[in-house]
Design a protein around this motif. Sequence first.
Motif, short mmCIF file in Angstrom:
data_model
loop_
_atom_site.label_atom_id
_atom_site.label_comp_id
_atom_site.label_asym_id
_atom_site.label_seq_id
_atom_site.Cartn_x
_atom_site.Cartn_y
_atom_site.Cartn_z
N THR A 28 0.94 -1.09 0.03
CA THR A 28 0.00 -0.01 -0.09
C THR A 28 0.87 1.20 -0.16
O THR A 28 1.41 1.59 0.83
N SER A 29 0.83 1.91 -1.20
CA SER A 29 1.93 2.96 -1.09
C SER A 29 1.78 4.18 -0.21
O SER A 29 2.61 4.77 0.13
N SER A 30 0.55 4.19 0.49
CA SER A 30 0.20 5.25 1.48
C SER A 30 0.95 4.87 2.52
O SER A 30 1.07 5.69 3.72
N SER A 31 1.45 3.57 2.79
CA SER A 31 2.05 3.23 3.99
C SER A 31 3.61 2.97 3.89
O SER A 31 4.26 2.70 4.90
N ARG A 53 4.40 9.25 4.24
CA ARG A 53 3.08 8.83 4.41
C ARG A 53 2.11 9.97 4.69
O ARG A 53 0.75 9.81 4.22
N SER A 54 2.16 10.87 5.35
CA SER A 54 1.46 12.03 5.55
C SER A 54 1.45 12.96 4.46
O SER A 54 1.04 14.28 4.41
N ARG A 55 1.99 12.79 2.97
CA ARG A 55 2.03 13.47 1.98
C ARG A 55 2.95 14.72 1.99
O ARG A 55 2.58 15.66 1.18
N ARG A 71 0.61 11.40 -5.21
CA ARG A 71 0.17 10.09 -5.08
C ARG A 71 -1.48 9.94 -5.09
O ARG A 71 -2.05 11.08 -4.63
N ASN A 73 -4.10 7.12 -4.04
CA ASN A 73 -4.16 6.08 -3.31
C ASN A 73 -5.15 5.13 -3.85
O ASN A 73 -4.95 4.10 -3.88
N SER A 76 -3.27 3.33 -6.26
CA SER A 76 -2.02 3.02 -5.86
C SER A 76 -0.55 3.33 -6.61
O SER A 76 0.23 2.53 -7.15
#
Length: 123
Positions: A28-31, A53-55, A71, A73, A76
Amino acid sequence: QVQLVEAGGGPVQTGGSLRLSCAASGLTSSSYVMGWFRQAPGKEREFVAALSRSRETYYADSVKGRFTISRDNAKSTVYLQMNNLHPDDAGVYYCAADRAIVVRTTPAEYDYWGQGTQVTVSS
Protein backbone atom coordinates in the motif's frame (compact mmCIF):
# COMPACT_ATOMS: atom_id res chain seq x y z
CA GLN A 1 5.14 -9.97 -4.13
CA VAL A 2 5.96 -6.29 -4.35
CA GLN A 3 6.16 -4.71 -7.76
CA LEU A 4 6.82 -1.13 -8.76
CA VAL A 5 6.33 -0.41 -12.43
CA GLU A 6 7.39 2.92 -13.87
CA ALA A 7 6.09 4.44 -17.07
CA GLY A 8 6.06 7.77 -18.84
CA GLY A 9 9.67 8.26 -19.78
CA GLY A 10 10.80 9.18 -23.26
CA PRO A 11 12.48 11.86 -25.33
CA VAL A 12 11.68 15.52 -24.72
CA GLN A 13 13.22 18.83 -25.71
CA THR A 14 14.75 21.27 -23.27
CA GLY A 15 11.98 23.16 -21.53
CA GLY A 16 9.47 20.38 -22.09
CA SER A 17 7.50 18.31 -19.60
CA LEU A 18 6.93 14.68 -18.77
CA ARG A 19 4.85 12.90 -16.18
CA LEU A 20 6.22 9.68 -14.79
CA SER A 21 4.04 7.17 -13.03
CA CYS A 22 4.83 4.34 -10.66
CA ALA A 23 2.17 1.68 -10.20
CA ALA A 24 2.61 -0.23 -6.97
CA SER A 25 1.32 -3.71 -6.27
CA GLY A 26 1.87 -5.95 -3.28
CA LEU A 27 2.10 -2.96 -1.00
CA THR A 28 0.00 0.00 0.00
CA SER A 29 1.90 3.04 -1.27
CA SER A 30 0.35 5.24 1.40
CA SER A 31 2.04 3.08 4.05
CA TYR A 32 5.50 3.67 2.64
CA VAL A 33 7.72 6.57 1.87
CA MET A 34 7.71 6.70 -1.91
CA GLY A 35 10.71 8.12 -3.68
CA TRP A 36 11.99 8.92 -7.14
CA PHE A 37 15.65 8.61 -7.99
CA ARG A 38 17.58 9.00 -11.22
CA GLN A 39 20.84 7.76 -12.62
CA ALA A 40 22.75 9.22 -15.53
CA PRO A 41 25.43 7.21 -17.37
CA GLY A 42 28.62 7.06 -15.34
CA LYS A 43 27.03 8.67 -12.32
CA GLU A 44 25.66 7.40 -9.05
CA ARG A 45 21.96 7.07 -8.45
CA GLU A 46 20.68 10.27 -6.90
CA PHE A 47 17.64 11.37 -4.96
CA VAL A 48 15.06 13.39 -6.84
CA ALA A 49 11.89 13.54 -4.74
CA ALA A 50 10.03 11.76 -1.99
CA LEU A 51 6.54 11.67 -0.56
CA SER A 52 5.99 10.83 3.09
CA ARG A 53 3.10 8.80 4.43
CA SER A 54 1.44 12.06 5.43
CA ARG A 55 1.94 13.48 1.93
CA GLU A 56 4.80 15.80 2.83
CA THR A 57 7.02 16.36 -0.16
CA TYR A 58 10.80 16.53 -0.37
CA TYR A 59 12.89 17.52 -3.37
CA ALA A 60 16.49 17.69 -4.42
CA ASP A 61 17.60 21.29 -4.75
CA SER A 62 18.19 20.80 -8.47
CA VAL A 63 14.53 20.05 -9.15
CA LYS A 64 12.71 22.28 -6.66
CA GLY A 65 10.11 24.43 -8.36
CA ARG A 66 10.14 22.25 -11.48
CA PHE A 67 9.16 18.76 -10.31
CA THR A 68 6.13 17.68 -8.30
CA ILE A 69 5.62 14.33 -6.63
CA SER A 70 2.10 13.15 -5.84
CA ARG A 71 0.14 10.03 -5.05
CA ASP A 72 -3.24 8.61 -6.01
CA ASN A 73 -4.17 6.17 -3.27
CA ALA A 74 -7.13 4.75 -5.18
CA LYS A 75 -4.82 3.74 -8.02
CA SER A 76 -1.86 2.94 -5.75
CA THR A 77 0.20 5.06 -8.10
CA VAL A 78 2.84 7.68 -7.47
CA TYR A 79 3.55 10.39 -10.04
CA LEU A 80 6.43 12.68 -10.83
CA GLN A 81 5.45 15.70 -12.87
CA MET A 82 8.57 17.17 -14.45
CA ASN A 83 8.44 20.62 -16.02
CA ASN A 84 11.06 22.81 -17.66
CA LEU A 85 13.34 19.86 -18.22
CA HIS A 86 17.06 20.43 -18.71
CA PRO A 87 19.64 18.14 -20.36
CA ASP A 88 21.03 17.53 -16.84
CA ASP A 89 17.70 15.89 -15.93
CA ALA A 90 18.31 13.05 -18.37
CA GLY A 91 18.79 9.53 -17.06
CA VAL A 92 16.95 6.47 -15.90
CA TYR A 93 14.30 7.36 -13.35
CA TYR A 94 13.49 4.83 -10.66
CA CYS A 95 10.59 4.60 -8.27
CA ALA A 96 11.32 3.22 -4.81
CA ALA A 97 9.50 2.39 -1.60
CA ASP A 98 10.88 2.65 1.93
CA ARG A 99 9.27 1.10 5.02
CA ALA A 100 10.78 3.75 7.27
CA ILE A 101 8.58 6.36 8.88
CA VAL A 102 10.97 9.21 8.17
CA VAL A 103 11.89 10.31 4.67
CA ARG A 104 15.36 9.26 3.63
CA THR A 105 17.27 10.25 0.54
CA THR A 106 19.90 7.50 0.32
CA PRO A 107 19.13 4.84 -2.29
CA ALA A 108 20.52 2.00 -0.17
CA GLU A 109 17.87 2.61 2.49
CA TYR A 110 14.94 1.95 0.19
CA ASP A 111 13.43 -1.52 0.24
CA TYR A 112 11.80 -1.93 -3.15
CA TRP A 113 12.67 -0.64 -6.62
CA GLY A 114 11.11 -0.50 -10.04
CA GLN A 115 12.94 -1.32 -13.24
CA GLY A 116 13.32 2.31 -14.27
CA THR A 117 12.16 4.45 -17.17
CA GLN A 118 14.47 6.37 -19.47
CA VAL A 119 14.22 10.15 -19.79
CA THR A 120 16.14 11.82 -22.60
CA VAL A 121 16.35 15.60 -22.85
CA SER A 122 17.67 17.14 -26.04
CA SER A 123 18.96 20.67 -26.26
